[in-house]
Design an enzyme around this catalytic site. Structure first.
Site, PDB file in Angstrom:
ATOM      1  N   LYS A   1       3.702   8.806   9.098  1.00  0.00           N
ATOM      2  CA  LYS A   1       3.340   8.168  10.336  1.00  0.00           C
ATOM      3  C   LYS A   1       4.289   8.747  11.429  1.00  0.00           C
ATOM      4  CE  LYS A   1       0.673   4.566   8.377  1.00  0.00           C
ATOM      5  NZ  LYS A   1       0.536   4.069   6.931  1.00  0.00           N
TER       6      LYS A   1
ATOM      7  N   ASP B   1       9.261   2.810   0.104  1.00  0.00           N
ATOM      8  CA  ASP B   1       8.003   3.519   0.861  1.00  0.00           C
ATOM      9  C   ASP B   1       8.396   3.084   2.360  1.00  0.00           C
ATOM     10  OD1 ASP B   1       5.882   4.206   2.092  1.00  0.00           O
ATOM     11  OD2 ASP B   1       4.452   3.237   0.584  1.00  0.00           O
TER      12      ASP B   1
ATOM     13  N   TYR C   1       0.845  -1.048  -0.234  1.00  0.00           N
ATOM     14  CA  TYR C   1      -0.161   0.195  -0.140  1.00  0.00           C
ATOM     15  C   TYR C   1       0.984   1.293   0.063  1.00  0.00           C
ATOM     16  CZ  TYR C   1      -3.651   3.399   1.390  1.00  0.00           C
ATOM     17  OH  TYR C   1      -4.333   4.307   1.414  1.00  0.00           O
TER      18      TYR C   1
HETATM   19  C1  LIG Z   1      -0.279   4.459   5.518  1.00  0.00           C
HETATM   20  C2  LIG Z   1       0.734   4.327   4.497  1.00  0.00           C
HETATM   21  C3  LIG Z   1       0.781   5.188   3.377  1.00  0.00           C
HETATM   22  C4  LIG Z   1      -0.216   6.237   3.288  1.00  0.00           C
HETATM   23  O1  LIG Z   1      -0.078   7.090   4.167  1.00  0.00           O
HETATM   24  P1  LIG Z   1      -1.232   8.404   4.422  1.00  0.00           P
HETATM   25  O2  LIG Z   1      -0.580   9.107   5.642  1.00  0.00           O
HETATM   26  O3  LIG Z   1      -2.367   7.315   5.155  1.00  0.00           O
HETATM   27  O4  LIG Z   1      -1.772   8.865   3.251  1.00  0.00           O
HETATM   28  C5  LIG Z   1       1.787   4.744   2.338  1.00  0.00           C
HETATM   29  N1  LIG Z   1       2.653   3.819   2.502  1.00  0.00           N
HETATM   30  C6  LIG Z   1       2.551   3.092   3.448  1.00  0.00           C
HETATM   31  C7  LIG Z   1       3.771   1.797   3.351  1.00  0.00           C
HETATM   32  C8  LIG Z   1       1.589   2.956   4.485  1.00  0.00           C
HETATM   33  O5  LIG Z   1       1.775   2.261   5.502  1.00  0.00           O
END
Ligand SMILES: *Cc1c(COP(=O)(O)O)cnc(C)c1O
Length: 428
Positions: free
Chosen positions: A267, A239, A144
Protein backbone atom coordinates in the site's frame (compact mmCIF):
# COMPACT_ATOMS: atom_id res chain seq x y z
CA UNK A 1 -26.51 10.85 -9.30
CA UNK A 2 -26.67 8.92 -12.52
CA UNK A 3 -24.55 5.83 -13.03
CA UNK A 4 -25.50 4.97 -16.62
CA UNK A 5 -22.02 4.70 -18.07
CA UNK A 6 -20.69 2.84 -14.99
CA UNK A 7 -23.52 0.37 -15.30
CA UNK A 8 -22.84 -0.20 -19.03
CA UNK A 9 -19.11 -0.64 -18.42
CA UNK A 10 -19.80 -3.09 -15.60
CA UNK A 11 -21.95 -5.22 -17.90
CA UNK A 12 -19.20 -5.25 -20.52
CA UNK A 13 -16.53 -6.08 -17.93
CA UNK A 14 -18.56 -9.03 -16.66
CA UNK A 15 -18.38 -10.60 -20.12
CA UNK A 16 -14.61 -10.90 -19.99
CA UNK A 17 -13.51 -10.57 -16.33
CA UNK A 18 -14.90 -12.80 -13.55
CA UNK A 19 -17.51 -10.69 -11.76
CA UNK A 20 -16.36 -7.73 -13.82
CA UNK A 21 -13.55 -6.91 -11.40
CA UNK A 22 -9.93 -7.82 -10.71
CA UNK A 23 -10.40 -7.90 -6.93
CA UNK A 24 -13.69 -9.12 -5.43
CA UNK A 25 -14.56 -6.37 -2.95
CA UNK A 26 -14.79 -3.90 -5.83
CA UNK A 27 -17.88 -5.66 -7.14
CA UNK A 28 -20.16 -4.35 -4.33
CA UNK A 29 -21.32 -7.88 -3.49
CA UNK A 30 -21.64 -7.17 0.22
CA UNK A 31 -23.58 -3.92 -0.24
CA UNK A 32 -25.50 -4.82 -3.40
CA UNK A 33 -25.82 -2.67 -6.49
CA UNK A 34 -23.17 -1.97 -9.09
CA UNK A 35 -19.67 -0.53 -8.74
CA UNK A 36 -18.69 2.95 -9.83
CA UNK A 37 -16.15 3.10 -12.67
CA UNK A 38 -13.50 5.75 -12.20
CA UNK A 39 -12.38 8.14 -14.88
CA UNK A 40 -9.81 10.09 -12.91
CA UNK A 41 -9.05 11.35 -9.44
CA UNK A 42 -7.20 14.27 -7.90
CA UNK A 43 -6.58 14.99 -4.24
CA UNK A 44 -9.58 13.80 -2.25
CA UNK A 45 -11.95 13.66 -5.20
CA UNK A 46 -12.87 10.93 -7.64
CA UNK A 47 -14.54 11.73 -10.94
CA UNK A 48 -16.44 8.78 -12.32
CA UNK A 49 -17.22 7.91 -15.92
CA UNK A 50 -20.65 9.56 -15.64
CA UNK A 51 -19.11 12.84 -14.52
CA UNK A 52 -20.10 12.53 -10.83
CA UNK A 53 -17.65 13.79 -8.23
CA UNK A 54 -17.18 11.73 -5.08
CA UNK A 55 -15.30 12.57 -1.91
CA UNK A 56 -13.03 9.59 -1.35
CA UNK A 57 -12.64 7.89 2.03
CA UNK A 58 -10.76 4.82 0.79
CA UNK A 59 -7.66 6.21 -0.92
CA UNK A 60 -7.28 3.06 -3.04
CA UNK A 61 -7.66 1.01 0.18
CA UNK A 62 -4.88 2.89 1.89
CA UNK A 63 -1.93 3.67 -0.41
CA UNK A 64 -2.84 7.26 -1.31
CA UNK A 65 -2.31 8.79 2.10
CA UNK A 66 -1.55 12.18 0.54
CA UNK A 67 -4.43 12.04 -1.96
CA UNK A 68 -4.84 11.02 -5.58
CA UNK A 69 -2.39 11.99 -8.31
CA UNK A 70 -0.05 13.53 -5.77
CA UNK A 71 2.31 15.62 -7.83
CA UNK A 72 5.76 14.56 -6.56
CA UNK A 73 4.76 10.94 -7.08
CA UNK A 74 3.33 11.51 -10.56
CA UNK A 75 6.38 13.54 -11.58
CA UNK A 76 8.77 10.87 -10.32
CA UNK A 77 6.97 8.11 -12.23
CA UNK A 78 6.75 10.10 -15.47
CA UNK A 79 10.40 11.07 -15.32
CA UNK A 80 11.48 7.49 -14.58
CA UNK A 81 9.40 6.03 -17.42
CA UNK A 82 11.50 7.95 -19.92
CA UNK A 83 14.48 5.77 -19.04
CA UNK A 84 12.69 2.46 -19.57
CA UNK A 85 10.17 0.54 -17.53
CA UNK A 86 11.87 -2.71 -16.53
CA UNK A 87 15.27 -4.32 -16.90
CA UNK A 88 15.50 -7.44 -14.77
CA UNK A 89 18.80 -5.92 -13.63
CA UNK A 90 19.60 -3.95 -10.49
CA UNK A 91 19.05 -0.20 -10.41
CA UNK A 92 20.29 2.44 -7.97
CA UNK A 93 16.84 3.59 -6.90
CA UNK A 94 16.20 0.21 -5.22
CA UNK A 95 19.01 0.93 -2.77
CA UNK A 96 17.77 4.48 -2.24
CA UNK A 97 14.26 3.46 -1.23
CA UNK A 98 15.60 0.54 0.84
CA UNK A 99 17.88 2.92 2.74
CA UNK A 100 15.08 5.40 3.38
CA UNK A 101 12.58 2.72 4.49
CA UNK A 102 15.17 1.24 6.87
CA UNK A 103 15.84 4.67 8.35
CA UNK A 104 12.13 5.29 8.96
CA UNK A 105 11.13 1.90 10.42
CA UNK A 106 12.46 0.68 13.80
CA UNK A 107 14.47 -2.52 14.01
CA UNK A 108 14.94 -3.43 10.35
CA UNK A 109 18.32 -3.75 8.63
CA UNK A 110 17.46 -5.26 5.27
CA UNK A 111 14.37 -5.09 3.10
CA UNK A 112 13.26 -7.08 0.04
CA UNK A 113 10.82 -5.54 -2.43
CA UNK A 114 8.01 -7.52 -4.06
CA UNK A 115 4.89 -6.58 -6.04
CA UNK A 116 2.04 -6.81 -3.55
CA UNK A 117 1.13 -7.16 0.10
CA UNK A 118 0.09 -10.74 -0.58
CA UNK A 119 3.56 -11.60 -1.83
CA UNK A 120 5.17 -9.84 1.11
CA UNK A 121 3.19 -11.84 3.69
CA UNK A 122 3.54 -15.11 1.80
CA UNK A 123 7.31 -14.63 1.64
CA UNK A 124 7.53 -13.50 5.26
CA UNK A 125 6.03 -16.75 6.58
CA UNK A 126 8.27 -18.81 4.30
CA UNK A 127 11.26 -16.94 5.70
CA UNK A 128 10.04 -17.50 9.26
CA UNK A 129 9.61 -21.21 8.56
CA UNK A 130 13.02 -21.46 6.92
CA UNK A 131 14.61 -19.56 9.78
CA UNK A 132 13.03 -21.59 12.60
CA UNK A 133 12.79 -24.97 10.86
CA UNK A 134 9.16 -25.16 12.08
CA UNK A 135 5.99 -25.47 10.03
CA UNK A 136 2.96 -24.07 11.82
CA UNK A 137 1.84 -20.48 11.94
CA UNK A 138 -0.64 -18.64 14.16
CA UNK A 139 -2.96 -16.07 12.63
CA UNK A 140 -5.96 -14.21 13.99
CA UNK A 141 -9.52 -14.53 12.80
CA UNK A 142 -10.47 -11.47 10.79
CA UNK A 143 -6.91 -10.42 10.02
CA UNK A 144 -6.20 -10.29 6.30
CA UNK A 145 -2.75 -11.05 4.97
CA UNK A 146 -3.49 -11.34 1.27
CA UNK A 147 -4.85 -14.24 -0.70
CA UNK A 148 -2.11 -16.87 -0.47
CA UNK A 149 -3.27 -20.33 0.67
CA UNK A 150 -1.97 -20.27 4.24
CA UNK A 151 -4.02 -17.19 5.11
CA UNK A 152 -7.40 -18.16 3.66
CA UNK A 153 -8.44 -19.99 6.77
CA UNK A 154 -11.55 -19.08 8.73
CA UNK A 155 -12.05 -19.42 12.44
CA UNK A 156 -14.63 -21.86 13.77
CA UNK A 157 -17.11 -20.66 16.34
CA UNK A 158 -14.72 -21.16 19.25
CA UNK A 159 -11.96 -18.71 19.99
CA UNK A 160 -9.35 -21.37 19.46
CA UNK A 161 -9.75 -23.88 16.68
CA UNK A 162 -7.79 -25.75 14.08
CA UNK A 163 -8.04 -24.16 10.68
CA UNK A 164 -10.35 -25.27 7.92
CA UNK A 165 -9.97 -23.73 4.47
CA UNK A 166 -12.48 -21.02 3.61
CA UNK A 167 -11.84 -21.11 -0.10
CA UNK A 168 -12.02 -24.12 -2.40
CA UNK A 169 -8.52 -24.76 -3.71
CA UNK A 170 -6.84 -24.40 -0.32
CA UNK A 171 -5.81 -27.88 0.73
CA UNK A 172 -6.59 -29.32 4.15
CA UNK A 173 -2.85 -29.98 4.46
CA UNK A 174 -2.14 -26.27 4.19
CA UNK A 175 -5.02 -25.39 6.49
CA UNK A 176 -3.69 -27.78 9.12
CA UNK A 177 -0.56 -25.67 9.49
CA UNK A 178 -2.48 -22.46 10.13
CA UNK A 179 -3.68 -22.15 13.71
CA UNK A 180 -6.28 -19.56 14.59
CA UNK A 181 -6.88 -17.35 17.57
CA UNK A 182 -9.28 -14.49 18.25
CA UNK A 183 -7.77 -11.02 17.90
CA UNK A 184 -6.87 -9.35 21.18
CA UNK A 185 -6.99 -12.69 22.99
CA UNK A 186 -3.60 -13.56 24.49
CA UNK A 187 -4.90 -16.61 26.33
CA UNK A 188 -5.94 -18.21 23.07
CA UNK A 189 -2.43 -17.77 21.73
CA UNK A 190 -0.86 -19.13 24.88
CA UNK A 191 -3.05 -22.20 24.63
CA UNK A 192 -2.10 -22.82 21.00
CA UNK A 193 1.57 -22.55 21.85
CA UNK A 194 1.29 -25.04 24.69
CA UNK A 195 -0.66 -27.46 22.46
CA UNK A 196 2.06 -27.31 19.80
CA UNK A 197 5.42 -27.07 21.58
CA UNK A 198 8.33 -26.26 19.26
CA UNK A 199 6.09 -26.45 16.19
CA UNK A 200 5.16 -22.82 15.69
CA UNK A 201 7.35 -20.85 13.32
CA UNK A 202 5.61 -17.51 13.58
CA UNK A 203 2.71 -15.43 14.76
CA UNK A 204 1.46 -13.05 12.10
CA UNK A 205 -0.99 -10.23 12.75
CA UNK A 206 -2.11 -6.80 11.78
CA UNK A 207 -0.71 -4.84 14.76
CA UNK A 208 -3.84 -2.69 14.40
CA UNK A 209 -6.48 -4.48 12.38
CA UNK A 210 -7.96 -2.77 9.35
CA UNK A 211 -9.72 -5.62 7.59
CA UNK A 212 -12.58 -6.21 10.02
CA UNK A 213 -13.20 -2.55 10.48
CA UNK A 214 -10.55 -0.65 12.39
CA UNK A 215 -9.64 -2.54 15.55
CA UNK A 216 -6.77 -1.22 17.66
CA UNK A 217 -4.78 -3.72 19.73
CA UNK A 218 -5.96 -4.03 23.33
CA UNK A 219 -3.67 -2.71 26.04
CA UNK A 220 -0.83 -5.19 26.48
CA UNK A 221 -1.79 -7.41 23.53
CA UNK A 222 1.23 -6.65 21.34
CA UNK A 223 3.60 -6.68 24.33
CA UNK A 224 2.15 -10.03 25.39
CA UNK A 225 2.70 -11.52 21.95
CA UNK A 226 6.23 -10.18 21.95
CA UNK A 227 7.05 -11.92 25.19
CA UNK A 228 5.34 -15.19 24.20
CA UNK A 229 7.42 -15.19 21.01
CA UNK A 230 10.62 -14.50 22.93
CA UNK A 231 9.92 -17.29 25.41
CA UNK A 232 9.12 -19.85 22.74
CA UNK A 233 11.52 -19.07 19.91
CA UNK A 234 8.67 -17.89 17.68
CA UNK A 235 9.10 -15.22 15.01
CA UNK A 236 6.71 -12.29 15.47
CA UNK A 237 5.50 -10.86 12.15
CA UNK A 238 3.73 -7.52 12.02
CA UNK A 239 1.77 -7.27 8.81
CA UNK A 240 2.05 -3.53 8.31
CA UNK A 241 0.75 -3.58 4.76
CA UNK A 242 -2.04 -1.29 5.97
CA UNK A 243 -0.47 0.43 8.98
CA UNK A 244 3.09 0.88 7.68
CA UNK A 245 3.87 4.53 6.89
CA UNK A 246 0.19 5.28 7.72
CA UNK A 247 -0.07 5.26 11.51
CA UNK A 248 3.37 6.83 11.84
CA UNK A 249 6.53 7.06 9.76
CA UNK A 250 7.69 3.93 11.57
CA UNK A 251 4.25 2.31 11.49
CA UNK A 252 2.62 0.45 14.37
CA UNK A 253 6.03 -0.57 15.75
CA UNK A 254 6.74 3.10 16.39
CA UNK A 255 3.22 3.99 17.56
CA UNK A 256 2.97 1.16 20.09
CA UNK A 257 6.67 0.84 20.82
CA UNK A 258 6.71 -2.92 20.28
CA UNK A 259 9.20 -4.48 17.90
CA UNK A 260 8.40 -7.30 15.50
CA UNK A 261 10.98 -9.71 14.06
CA UNK A 262 9.71 -9.44 10.48
CA UNK A 263 7.62 -6.59 9.13
CA UNK A 264 5.65 -6.63 5.89
CA UNK A 265 4.64 -3.62 3.83
CA UNK A 266 2.45 -2.75 0.88
CA UNK A 267 0.00 0.00 0.00
CA UNK A 268 1.64 3.32 1.10
CA UNK A 269 5.16 2.03 0.36
CA UNK A 270 4.28 1.91 -3.34
CA UNK A 271 2.67 5.35 -3.50
CA UNK A 272 -0.16 3.85 -5.57
CA UNK A 273 1.94 1.53 -7.72
CA UNK A 274 2.14 -2.23 -7.11
CA UNK A 275 4.75 -2.63 -4.36
CA UNK A 276 5.10 -4.83 -1.33
CA UNK A 277 8.11 -5.47 0.88
CA UNK A 278 9.26 -7.48 3.85
CA UNK A 279 12.05 -6.59 6.22
CA UNK A 280 13.92 -7.79 9.29
CA UNK A 281 17.31 -7.66 10.93
CA UNK A 282 20.39 -9.02 9.12
CA UNK A 283 20.33 -12.32 10.93
CA UNK A 284 16.89 -13.22 9.62
CA UNK A 285 17.18 -11.59 6.20
CA UNK A 286 20.47 -13.37 5.48
CA UNK A 287 18.48 -16.61 5.24
CA UNK A 288 16.93 -15.31 2.04
CA UNK A 289 18.21 -16.22 -1.44
CA UNK A 290 20.73 -15.50 -2.84
CA UNK A 291 22.53 -15.16 0.54
CA UNK A 292 20.63 -18.03 2.11
CA UNK A 293 18.49 -21.03 1.20
CA UNK A 294 14.96 -19.55 1.49
CA UNK A 295 13.88 -18.89 -2.08
CA UNK A 296 11.97 -15.81 -3.17
CA UNK A 297 12.10 -13.93 -6.47
CA UNK A 298 10.23 -11.67 -8.89
CA UNK A 299 10.67 -10.62 -12.53
CA UNK A 300 9.19 -7.19 -11.84
CA UNK A 301 10.29 -6.86 -8.20
CA UNK A 302 11.95 -3.52 -7.54
CA UNK A 303 10.47 -2.23 -10.78
CA UNK A 304 11.86 1.26 -11.44
CA UNK A 305 8.48 2.98 -11.89
CA UNK A 306 7.15 1.40 -8.71
CA UNK A 307 10.33 2.29 -6.81
CA UNK A 308 10.15 5.87 -8.08
CA UNK A 309 6.57 6.22 -6.85
CA UNK A 310 7.40 4.60 -3.51
CA UNK A 311 10.53 6.66 -2.99
CA UNK A 312 8.74 9.93 -3.77
CA UNK A 313 5.98 8.98 -1.32
CA UNK A 314 8.33 7.98 1.49
CA UNK A 315 10.41 11.13 0.99
CA UNK A 316 7.29 13.27 1.37
CA UNK A 317 6.29 11.47 4.55
CA UNK A 318 9.81 11.53 5.94
CA UNK A 319 10.19 15.25 5.22
CA UNK A 320 6.74 16.16 6.59
CA UNK A 321 6.15 14.08 9.73
CA UNK A 322 3.45 16.61 10.72
CA UNK A 323 1.18 14.89 8.25
CA UNK A 324 0.46 12.19 10.81
CA UNK A 325 -0.73 14.73 13.37
CA UNK A 326 -2.79 16.47 10.70
CA UNK A 327 -4.44 13.21 9.64
CA UNK A 328 -5.09 12.23 13.22
CA UNK A 329 -6.80 15.57 13.92
CA UNK A 330 -8.92 15.30 10.80
CA UNK A 331 -9.98 11.79 11.69
CA UNK A 332 -10.81 12.83 15.26
CA UNK A 333 -12.88 15.70 13.84
CA UNK A 334 -14.77 13.32 11.58
CA UNK A 335 -15.29 10.96 14.50
CA UNK A 336 -16.79 13.78 16.56
CA UNK A 337 -19.11 14.75 13.73
CA UNK A 338 -20.33 11.21 13.14
CA UNK A 339 -20.71 10.72 16.87
CA UNK A 340 -22.87 13.85 17.20
CA UNK A 341 -25.21 12.57 14.47
CA UNK A 342 -25.45 8.97 15.63
CA UNK A 343 -25.72 9.70 19.35
CA UNK A 344 -28.90 11.64 18.57
CA UNK A 345 -30.40 8.72 16.70
CA UNK A 346 -31.90 5.43 17.83
CA UNK A 347 -29.42 3.43 15.80
CA UNK A 348 -27.02 1.17 17.70
CA UNK A 349 -23.47 1.99 16.67
CA UNK A 350 -19.82 1.81 17.62
CA UNK A 351 -17.09 3.94 16.13
CA UNK A 352 -13.48 2.73 16.23
CA UNK A 353 -10.61 5.00 15.33
CA UNK A 354 -6.83 4.92 15.24
CA UNK A 355 -4.73 7.59 13.53
CA UNK A 356 -6.17 8.03 10.03
CA UNK A 357 -8.26 4.86 10.20
CA UNK A 358 -11.88 4.90 11.34
CA UNK A 359 -14.81 2.53 11.09
CA UNK A 360 -18.50 2.70 11.90
CA UNK A 361 -20.17 -0.49 13.09
CA UNK A 362 -23.92 -0.83 13.47
CA UNK A 363 -23.79 -2.59 16.81
CA UNK A 364 -23.69 -1.09 20.29
CA UNK A 365 -21.21 -3.72 21.50
CA UNK A 366 -17.51 -2.95 21.63
CA UNK A 367 -15.83 -4.15 18.43
CA UNK A 368 -12.59 -5.83 19.47
CA UNK A 369 -12.30 -8.90 17.23
CA UNK A 370 -13.92 -10.62 14.28
CA UNK A 371 -16.80 -12.03 16.26
CA UNK A 372 -17.85 -8.66 17.65
CA UNK A 373 -17.28 -6.98 14.29
CA UNK A 374 -19.56 -9.54 12.62
CA UNK A 375 -22.37 -8.46 14.96
CA UNK A 376 -22.74 -5.21 13.04
CA UNK A 377 -26.07 -5.01 11.21
CA UNK A 378 -25.20 -5.46 7.56
CA UNK A 379 -28.63 -4.37 6.26
CA UNK A 380 -28.21 -1.05 7.99
CA UNK A 381 -24.68 -0.77 6.61
CA UNK A 382 -25.93 -1.40 3.05
CA UNK A 383 -28.52 1.36 3.32
CA UNK A 384 -25.99 3.66 4.92
CA UNK A 385 -23.39 2.96 2.23
CA UNK A 386 -25.77 3.60 -0.67
CA UNK A 387 -27.25 6.65 1.02
CA UNK A 388 -23.78 8.13 1.46
CA UNK A 389 -22.87 7.29 -2.12
CA UNK A 390 -25.95 9.16 -3.29
CA UNK A 391 -24.67 12.16 -1.35
CA UNK A 392 -21.30 11.91 -3.09
CA UNK A 393 -19.38 10.24 -0.25
CA UNK A 394 -17.38 7.20 -1.28
CA UNK A 395 -16.95 4.75 1.60
CA UNK A 396 -15.55 1.22 1.51
CA UNK A 397 -18.29 -1.00 0.05
CA UNK A 398 -18.12 -3.45 2.95
CA UNK A 399 -18.87 -3.25 6.65
CA UNK A 400 -15.62 -5.13 7.32
CA UNK A 401 -13.30 -2.45 6.01
CA UNK A 402 -11.78 0.54 7.67
CA UNK A 403 -12.12 3.98 6.09
CA UNK A 404 -8.76 5.51 5.20
CA UNK A 405 -8.39 9.26 5.37
CA UNK A 406 -5.98 11.00 3.05
CA UNK A 407 -4.41 14.35 3.82
CA UNK A 408 -5.93 16.02 0.75
CA UNK A 409 -9.29 15.90 2.57
CA UNK A 410 -10.04 19.32 4.05
CA UNK A 411 -12.40 20.24 6.88
CA UNK A 412 -15.11 21.24 4.43
CA UNK A 413 -15.00 17.72 2.95
CA UNK A 414 -15.31 16.28 6.44
CA UNK A 415 -18.28 18.57 7.19
CA UNK A 416 -19.91 17.38 3.98
CA UNK A 417 -19.41 13.79 5.08
CA UNK A 418 -21.02 14.51 8.45
CA UNK A 419 -23.92 16.37 6.81
CA UNK A 420 -24.46 13.46 4.43
CA UNK A 421 -24.41 11.14 7.41
CA UNK A 422 -27.06 13.29 9.16
CA UNK A 423 -29.29 13.08 6.11
CA UNK A 424 -28.80 9.34 5.61
CA UNK A 425 -29.17 8.39 9.26
CA UNK A 426 -32.54 10.17 9.38
CA UNK A 427 -33.77 7.74 6.71
CA UNK A 428 -32.49 4.54 8.32
C1 LIG B 1 -4.14 -5.18 1.64
C2 LIG B 1 -3.51 -6.05 2.64
C3 LIG B 1 -2.76 -7.17 2.28
C4 LIG B 1 -2.67 -7.65 0.86
O1 LIG B 1 -2.02 -6.74 0.03
P1 LIG B 1 -2.28 -6.83 -1.56
O2 LIG B 1 -1.37 -5.78 -2.10
O3 LIG B 1 -3.72 -6.57 -1.75
O4 LIG B 1 -1.89 -8.19 -1.99
C5 LIG B 1 -2.10 -7.85 3.26
N1 LIG B 1 -2.18 -7.48 4.54
C6 LIG B 1 -2.91 -6.42 4.94
C7 LIG B 1 -2.93 -6.04 6.38
C8 LIG B 1 -3.62 -5.68 4.00
O5 LIG B 1 -4.35 -4.65 4.41
Amino acid sequence: MIYKRSSALFKEAQQVIPGGVNSPVRAFKSVGGEPVFVKRAKGAYITDVDGNTLIDFIASWGPLILGHAYEPVIDAVCAKAQDGTSFGMPTEIETEIARLAISMVPGIEKIRFVNSGTEACMSAIRLARGYTGREKIIKFAGCYHGHSDSFLIAAGSGAVTLGVPNSPGVTTGTARDTLLAAYNNLNAVEELISQHPNEIACIILEPAAGNMGCIPPAEGFLEGLRSLCDKNGIVLIFDEVMTGFRLAAGGAQELFNVKADIVTFGKVIGGGLPVGAFAANNEIMNHLAPDGPVYQAGTLSGNPLAMAAGLAMLEELNDNPDVYESLKEKTAYLHQGLESVLSNSEIPYTINRLGSMISLHFTSEAVVDFESSAKGNNDTFKKFFHGMLKEGIYLPPSAFESWFLNDALNYEDLDKCVEACRKVVSTL
